[in-house]
Design a protein around this motif. Sequence first.
Motif, mmCIF file in Angstrom:
data_model
loop_
_atom_site.group_PDB
_atom_site.id
_atom_site.type_symbol
_atom_site.label_atom_id
_atom_site.label_comp_id
_atom_site.label_asym_id
_atom_site.label_seq_id
_atom_site.Cartn_x
_atom_site.Cartn_y
_atom_site.Cartn_z
ATOM 1 N N SER A 24 0.888 -0.786 -0.477
ATOM 2 C CA SER A 24 -0.277 0.425 0.061
ATOM 3 C C SER A 24 0.871 1.160 -0.049
ATOM 4 C CB SER A 24 -0.926 -0.066 1.347
ATOM 5 O OG SER A 24 -0.580 -0.172 2.495
ATOM 6 N N ASP A 25 0.470 2.140 -0.329
ATOM 7 C CA ASP A 25 1.050 3.562 -0.892
ATOM 8 C C ASP A 25 0.851 4.435 0.639
ATOM 9 O OD1 ASP A 25 1.907 2.935 -2.880
ATOM 10 O OD2 ASP A 25 0.104 3.178 -3.860
ATOM 11 N N PRO A 26 1.716 5.336 1.303
ATOM 12 C CA PRO A 26 1.067 6.391 2.677
ATOM 13 C C PRO A 26 0.554 7.437 1.928
ATOM 14 C CG PRO A 26 3.338 5.614 1.715
ATOM 15 C CD PRO A 26 3.357 4.952 0.961
ATOM 16 N N LEU A 27 0.031 7.873 3.212
ATOM 17 C CA LEU A 27 -1.131 8.613 2.555
ATOM 18 C C LEU A 27 -0.122 10.251 2.570
ATOM 19 C CD1 LEU A 27 -4.335 6.619 4.074
ATOM 20 C CD2 LEU A 27 -3.807 7.569 1.867
ATOM 21 N N ASP A 28 -0.711 11.015 1.851
ATOM 22 C CA ASP A 28 -0.642 12.344 1.743
ATOM 23 C C ASP A 28 -0.855 13.130 2.319
ATOM 24 O OD1 ASP A 28 -1.781 13.069 -0.153
ATOM 25 O OD2 ASP A 28 -0.805 12.955 -1.715
ATOM 26 N N GLU A 29 -0.826 14.533 2.686
ATOM 27 C CA GLU A 29 -1.010 15.322 3.182
ATOM 28 C C GLU A 29 -2.956 15.440 2.812
ATOM 29 O OE1 GLU A 29 -1.284 19.778 5.263
ATOM 30 O OE2 GLU A 29 0.780 18.282 4.642
ATOM 31 N N ALA A 37 -10.528 7.471 9.658
ATOM 32 C CA ALA A 37 -9.765 7.825 11.071
ATOM 33 C C ALA A 37 -8.574 6.231 11.020
ATOM 34 C CB ALA A 37 -10.680 8.385 12.331
ATOM 35 N N MET A 38 -7.768 7.123 11.413
ATOM 36 C CA MET A 38 -6.474 6.380 11.657
ATOM 37 C C MET A 38 -6.067 5.760 10.047
ATOM 38 S SD MET A 38 -6.287 6.661 15.092
ATOM 39 C CE MET A 38 -5.446 5.549 15.408
ATOM 40 N N ALA A 39 -5.903 5.855 9.311
ATOM 41 C CA ALA A 39 -5.529 5.237 7.723
ATOM 42 C C ALA A 39 -4.051 5.397 7.984
ATOM 43 C CB ALA A 39 -6.905 5.241 7.040
ATOM 44 N N VAL A 40 -3.140 4.824 7.538
ATOM 45 C CA VAL A 40 -2.189 5.808 7.174
ATOM 46 C C VAL A 40 -1.747 5.241 5.498
ATOM 47 C CG1 VAL A 40 -0.505 4.803 9.761
ATOM 48 C CG2 VAL A 40 -1.021 2.752 7.967
ATOM 49 N N ALA A 41 -2.100 4.305 5.221
ATOM 50 C CA ALA A 41 -1.451 4.013 3.493
ATOM 51 C C ALA A 41 -3.578 3.028 3.536
ATOM 52 C CB ALA A 41 -0.656 2.971 3.731
ATOM 53 N N VAL A 42 -2.780 3.007 1.501
ATOM 54 C CA VAL A 42 -4.216 3.140 0.582
ATOM 55 C C VAL A 42 -3.482 2.169 -0.350
ATOM 56 C CG1 VAL A 42 -4.467 4.916 -0.419
ATOM 57 C CG2 VAL A 42 -6.028 3.444 -0.435
ATOM 58 N N LEU A 122 -8.257 -3.053 9.144
ATOM 59 C CA LEU A 122 -8.360 -2.689 7.427
ATOM 60 C C LEU A 122 -9.851 -1.760 7.550
ATOM 61 C CD1 LEU A 122 -6.290 -2.629 4.686
ATOM 62 C CD2 LEU A 122 -8.062 -5.068 4.752
ATOM 63 N N VAL A 123 -9.827 -0.622 6.628
ATOM 64 C CA VAL A 123 -10.754 -0.270 6.357
ATOM 65 C C VAL A 123 -11.241 0.282 4.632
ATOM 66 C CG1 VAL A 123 -12.206 1.949 6.521
ATOM 67 C CG2 VAL A 123 -10.759 1.820 8.674
ATOM 68 N N VAL A 124 -12.355 -0.689 4.309
ATOM 69 C CA VAL A 124 -12.768 -0.764 2.665
ATOM 70 C C VAL A 124 -13.646 0.389 2.495
ATOM 71 C CG1 VAL A 124 -13.319 -2.351 1.156
ATOM 72 C CG2 VAL A 124 -12.641 -3.331 2.629
ATOM 73 N N SER A 125 -13.400 1.241 1.905
ATOM 74 C CA SER A 125 -14.266 2.349 0.985
ATOM 75 C C SER A 125 -13.919 2.245 -0.472
ATOM 76 C CB SER A 125 -13.442 3.920 1.009
ATOM 77 O OG SER A 125 -13.880 4.482 0.709
ATOM 78 N N SER A 126 -15.875 2.185 -0.636
ATOM 79 C CA SER A 126 -16.319 1.652 -1.566
ATOM 80 C C SER A 126 -16.609 2.650 -2.616
ATOM 81 C CB SER A 126 -17.359 0.825 -1.832
ATOM 82 O OG SER A 126 -16.985 -0.760 -1.258
ATOM 83 N N GLN A 127 -15.916 2.676 -3.673
ATOM 84 C CA GLN A 127 -16.641 4.310 -4.702
ATOM 85 C C GLN A 127 -17.983 3.462 -4.995
ATOM 86 O OE1 GLN A 127 -13.836 6.211 -7.441
ATOM 87 N NE2 GLN A 127 -15.070 6.988 -8.540
ATOM 88 N N ARG A 128 -18.974 4.593 -5.310
ATOM 89 C CA ARG A 128 -20.023 3.733 -6.706
ATOM 90 C C ARG A 128 -20.601 4.842 -7.625
ATOM 91 N NH1 ARG A 128 -23.035 0.183 -3.763
ATOM 92 N NH2 ARG A 128 -22.213 -0.307 -1.745
ATOM 93 N N LEU A 141 -4.868 0.550 5.402
ATOM 94 C CA LEU A 141 -4.053 0.315 5.963
ATOM 95 C C LEU A 141 -4.353 1.159 7.224
ATOM 96 C CD1 LEU A 141 -2.501 -2.353 7.289
ATOM 97 C CD2 LEU A 141 -1.097 -0.579 6.404
ATOM 98 N N THR A 142 -4.609 0.784 8.465
ATOM 99 C CA THR A 142 -4.695 1.707 9.767
ATOM 100 C C THR A 142 -3.668 1.219 10.597
ATOM 101 O OG1 THR A 142 -6.026 0.211 11.120
ATOM 102 C CG2 THR A 142 -7.389 2.156 9.459
ATOM 103 N N GLN A 143 -3.831 2.262 11.364
ATOM 104 C CA GLN A 143 -2.274 2.499 12.230
ATOM 105 C C GLN A 143 -2.078 1.039 13.090
ATOM 106 O OE1 GLN A 143 0.818 3.896 12.475
ATOM 107 N NE2 GLN A 143 1.095 2.497 13.324
ATOM 108 N N LYS A 144 -3.206 1.086 13.639
ATOM 109 C CA LYS A 144 -3.593 -0.219 13.646
ATOM 110 C C LYS A 144 -2.919 -1.815 13.427
ATOM 111 C CE LYS A 144 -6.968 -3.611 16.830
ATOM 112 N NZ LYS A 144 -8.820 -3.648 17.358
ATOM 113 N N GLY A 145 -3.707 -2.077 12.492
ATOM 114 C CA GLY A 145 -3.312 -2.994 11.346
ATOM 115 C C GLY A 145 -1.868 -2.770 11.097
ATOM 116 N N ARG A 146 -1.501 -1.727 10.547
ATOM 117 C CA ARG A 146 0.697 -1.770 10.153
ATOM 118 C C ARG A 146 1.171 -2.851 11.839
ATOM 119 N NH1 ARG A 146 3.058 3.836 7.828
ATOM 120 N NH2 ARG A 146 2.182 2.158 6.295
ATOM 121 N N ASP A 147 0.894 -2.126 12.991
ATOM 122 C CA ASP A 147 1.194 -2.495 14.016
ATOM 123 C C ASP A 147 0.911 -3.554 14.478
ATOM 124 O OD1 ASP A 147 1.847 -0.113 15.578
ATOM 125 O OD2 ASP A 147 0.459 0.127 16.434
ATOM 126 N N VAL A 148 -0.554 -4.816 13.963
ATOM 127 C CA VAL A 148 -0.170 -5.870 13.989
ATOM 128 C C VAL A 148 0.509 -6.417 13.028
ATOM 129 C CG1 VAL A 148 -2.163 -7.368 13.645
ATOM 130 C CG2 VAL A 148 -2.689 -5.669 15.503
#
Length: 226
Positions: A24-29, A37-42, A122-128, A141-148
């Motif tokens: 996954s790619d790190p999230l920019d600003e 919330a708490m997402a760090v990469a996608v 992990l948070v799954v976001s759907s575009q419709r 990917l959340t920070q919790k997911g990265r830590d796990v």
Amino acid sequence: MPVDDGVDRFADAVRLLLLIAATSDPLDEVAMRTAPAMAVAVLHAESRLQKLDFWLRNPDYLADELLNDYERQPDSLLLDLAGRILNSEEPEICAIPMVRYLFGAFEHLDRALSVLVAPRLLVVSSQRGASGQVIKDSYYLTQKGRDVAVQATTQFPELAWYTERAVLVRALAEATGHTALALRKRQYLQRDYAQTPLGDIIPSIADRARERLKSLCRTTSGGNAV
């Protein structure tokens, strides 16, 4: 359809978590403003995730692609990496076959992903689209997911193999192009992959890849084996 006994679903979830954490790619600003919330990469698009997962699940195809890259631009590191895979039982022991569908290798991932979504790893976001149909899924990917993911490979060193191979998968994907279409086109250049009948399991190419590795090793300076 195979029965989901829970064990396979958990194993698939661990593999997908480590794959997404590595690719996954790190999230920019800017991306952070609309990210959960708490997402760090996608990692965008299920089709892309399926293509990356195919290479992780099939080390023989991954190694053969490294040999393709070596032939295009000789680099002893590529030959060495392919050799580490093919000169072992990895293609047999670690392989998790996939079925070929119209757009390539595919497997329903919903059950495995639900194991990661429930605890917010992990948070799954759907575009419709205008009709309400899902046109793209994004896997945050959340920070919790990265830590796990880090904790899992620390507590169970054998899982580090997934991360190591996922890093190779990421490099291969970046060299191919970031889109699922680019990855699909590359995978369809593999004869055995492309000629697999729809609905059938994509066969192993380990023996052919090993013979190819030997041939390439013989042509290197000095004929040294990897």
